[in-house]
Design a protein around this motif. Structure first.
Motif, mmCIF file in Angstrom:
data_model
loop_
_atom_site.group_PDB
_atom_site.id
_atom_site.type_symbol
_atom_site.label_atom_id
_atom_site.label_comp_id
_atom_site.label_asym_id
_atom_site.label_seq_id
_atom_site.Cartn_x
_atom_site.Cartn_y
_atom_site.Cartn_z
ATOM 1 N N GLY A 112 103.974 43.923 72.292
ATOM 2 C CA GLY A 112 104.222 43.488 73.656
ATOM 3 C C GLY A 112 102.926 42.757 74.446
ATOM 4 N N VAL A 113 101.740 43.820 74.222
ATOM 5 C CA VAL A 113 100.384 43.498 74.640
ATOM 6 C C VAL A 113 99.929 42.267 74.090
ATOM 7 C CG1 VAL A 113 98.058 44.120 74.936
ATOM 8 C CG2 VAL A 113 99.745 45.722 75.635
ATOM 9 N N LEU A 114 99.897 41.844 72.946
ATOM 10 C CA LEU A 114 99.589 40.785 72.012
ATOM 11 C C LEU A 114 100.239 39.449 72.525
ATOM 12 C CD1 LEU A 114 99.045 41.803 68.127
ATOM 13 C CD2 LEU A 114 97.275 41.753 69.984
ATOM 14 N N LEU A 115 101.551 39.446 72.946
ATOM 15 C CA LEU A 115 102.308 38.481 73.340
ATOM 16 C C LEU A 115 102.028 38.290 74.897
ATOM 17 C CD1 LEU A 115 104.299 36.245 72.520
ATOM 18 C CD2 LEU A 115 106.102 37.456 73.688
ATOM 19 N N PRO A 345 106.797 36.422 68.456
ATOM 20 C CA PRO A 345 107.258 37.849 68.614
ATOM 21 C C PRO A 345 107.306 38.881 67.459
ATOM 22 C CG PRO A 345 108.295 36.621 70.243
ATOM 23 C CD PRO A 345 107.474 35.622 69.509
ATOM 24 N N PHE A 346 107.574 38.012 66.380
ATOM 25 C CA PHE A 346 108.023 38.418 65.051
ATOM 26 C C PHE A 346 106.838 38.641 64.232
ATOM 27 C CE2 PHE A 346 111.558 35.258 66.016
ATOM 28 C CZ PHE A 346 112.355 36.460 66.581
ATOM 29 N N ALA A 347 105.732 37.560 64.439
ATOM 30 C CA ALA A 347 104.254 37.917 64.080
ATOM 31 C C ALA A 347 103.792 39.291 64.562
ATOM 32 C CB ALA A 347 103.804 36.728 64.375
ATOM 33 N N PHE A 348 103.798 39.413 65.941
ATOM 34 C CA PHE A 348 103.041 40.499 66.483
ATOM 35 C C PHE A 348 103.661 41.773 66.291
ATOM 36 C CE2 PHE A 348 101.489 37.175 69.927
ATOM 37 C CZ PHE A 348 100.624 36.812 69.098
#
Length: 409
Positions: A112-115, A345-348
């Motif tokens: 979540g933070v990465l996105l 979202p899937f990558a992160f």
């Protein structure tokens, strides 16, 4: 859901919203695709016509744009608030998706933070790109699918949001069909005629109905359903004919037209202006390579882990990533960096699972180091995605290596 986790989700939304909303009224004129997207919203609602926007893409975007113009007015807030809200919501949905996949908060928080802080997702959330709200609709459909537990109303809700995603962009079709098949597979639903019929009727009929319904104002011009089928066919074949020379040569994305580059090399396009000798304002579309480069190894790791644990839930990010990414890699038309947004979202989530598993085996404290490091890197890039007046020196090496169109005032 416990109180602490609700607090985490609220803070994540506020972080994502704040980064996207801050100084959103600058520039105070329509910029880039906004010049086509904004007037097309009104034109479609009032006249059933797509101009001056691209006619091949589904028109739910026009309906949403018109709605937000009515709410906030024909000004920077009306133009951009849609993407800000959906972009922030996508960060919360990414947390929920990763939470369902991993079963823990650590991987979910990192994803979540990465996105929330990803510079590409931020810059696209501050303008009118379809990938932001289409991706949020798609994520909502997936999260509802993860949590349905046989409840028919959640399956129907998932189908509705999947339809909204399809009515925004076509490239969710492979994953739409994938989720339909997974629903049939759940508890061997395909063996029950009644259940299989319900799933088929719900997860095929509702999304298709939402997609067709988005053309309501076009139908009101007098077109028939047979003409609609021909229109969709023409749109599909038209999109396949696109080549780099089909676009305006001034388009900032044309230096990188292959999806194969997204996760293995630095991609930075956009434009900016040097102000005086040592400052500048930039709107750059970039992959945050120190973070993104972990995507493919994380996908391999998660696929192996899912196989060993015989967990479809763990393998879901891999299936969804490949179901969309393979489409971008396989098409003949150019695929620009902004199309990577729905994959993030899937990558992160995969990166979050990788970091959590590895640090848990080595040293749990390393998780916080990785989280802080990745967060710091994304925030360091934040000014380059949001037209902030910044000193050039800390970013000179990135600007020199970019393919952005840079000007001097």
């Amino acid at each position: 859901m416990k109180r602490n986790e609700i607090i985490i989700i609220c803070l994540l939304f506020l972080l994502a919203f704040g980064l996207r909303f801050y100084e959103i009224s600058y520039p105070d004129f329509k910029w880039g695709d906004e010049m086509a997207h904004v007037p097309a919203g009104t034109n479609y609602w009032l006249n059933g016509q797509f101009e001056p926007d691209n006619w091949e893409h589904p028109p739910l975007r026009h309906i949403l744009m018109y709605g937000f113009l009515q709410l906030f007015g024909d000004n920077p807030y009306g133009w951009r608030m849609r993407n800000i809200l959906f972009g922030a919501a996508a960060c919360v949905l990414t947390y929920l998706f990763a939470r369902n996949v991993s079963g823990g908060r650590k991987a979910a928080l990192l994803a979540g933070v990465l996105l929330a802080t990803d510079p590409l997702h931020i810059v696209m959330s501050r303008y009118t790109f379809e990938e932001i709200y289409g991706g949020a609709f798609f994520l909502a459909a997936i999260v509802l699918y993860q949590r349905h537990a046989g409840r028919s109303w959640l399956i129907a809700a998932s189908a509705f949001f999947m339809g909204c995603a399809l009515a925004t962009k076509w490239y969710y079709v492979p994953c739409w069909l994938l989720i339909y098949l997974l629903l049939l597979r759940d508890n061997r639903n395909y063996r029950s005629v009644g259940t299989a019929f319900f799933i088929t009727a719900t997860y095929l009929f509702i999304p298709a109905s939402v997609f067709i319904g988005s053309y309501y104002f076009w139908f009101m011009r007098g077109y028939t359903f047979s003409e609609f089928l021909q229109f969709i066919q023409d749109a599909y074949f038209s999109l396949q004919t696109y080549r780099p020379e089909s676009y305006n040569p001034e388009m900032v994305f044309l230096s990188h037209t292959s999806a194969l580059e997204w996760f293995i090399r630095s991609v930075t396009v956009g434009q900016g202006t040097f102000i005086g000798a040592d400052r500048g304002e930039f709107i750059l579309y970039m992959n945050s390579l120190p973070v993104w480069i972990a995507t493919l190894p994380a996908m391999v790791f998660l696929a192996v882990l899912a196989q060993r644990r015989k967990s479809l839930e763990l393998g879901l990010p891999v299936l969804l990533f490949l179901g969309t990414y393979s489409l971008f890699v396989g098409v003949k038309r150019p695929t620009f960096i902004y199309s990577a947004a729905p994959l993030l979202p899937f990558a992160f989530t995969a990166i979050g699972c990788l970091v959590t598993e590895v640090t848990g085996r080595v040293n749990a404290r390393l998780y916080h180091l990785v989280l802080v490091t990745m967060l710091a890197w994304n925030l360091y890039l934040y000014p380059l995605a949001t037209a902030k007046n910044v000193p050039v020196a800390p970013y000179q090496y990135l600007l020199d290596d970019s393919d952005a169109k840079l000007f001097r005032q």
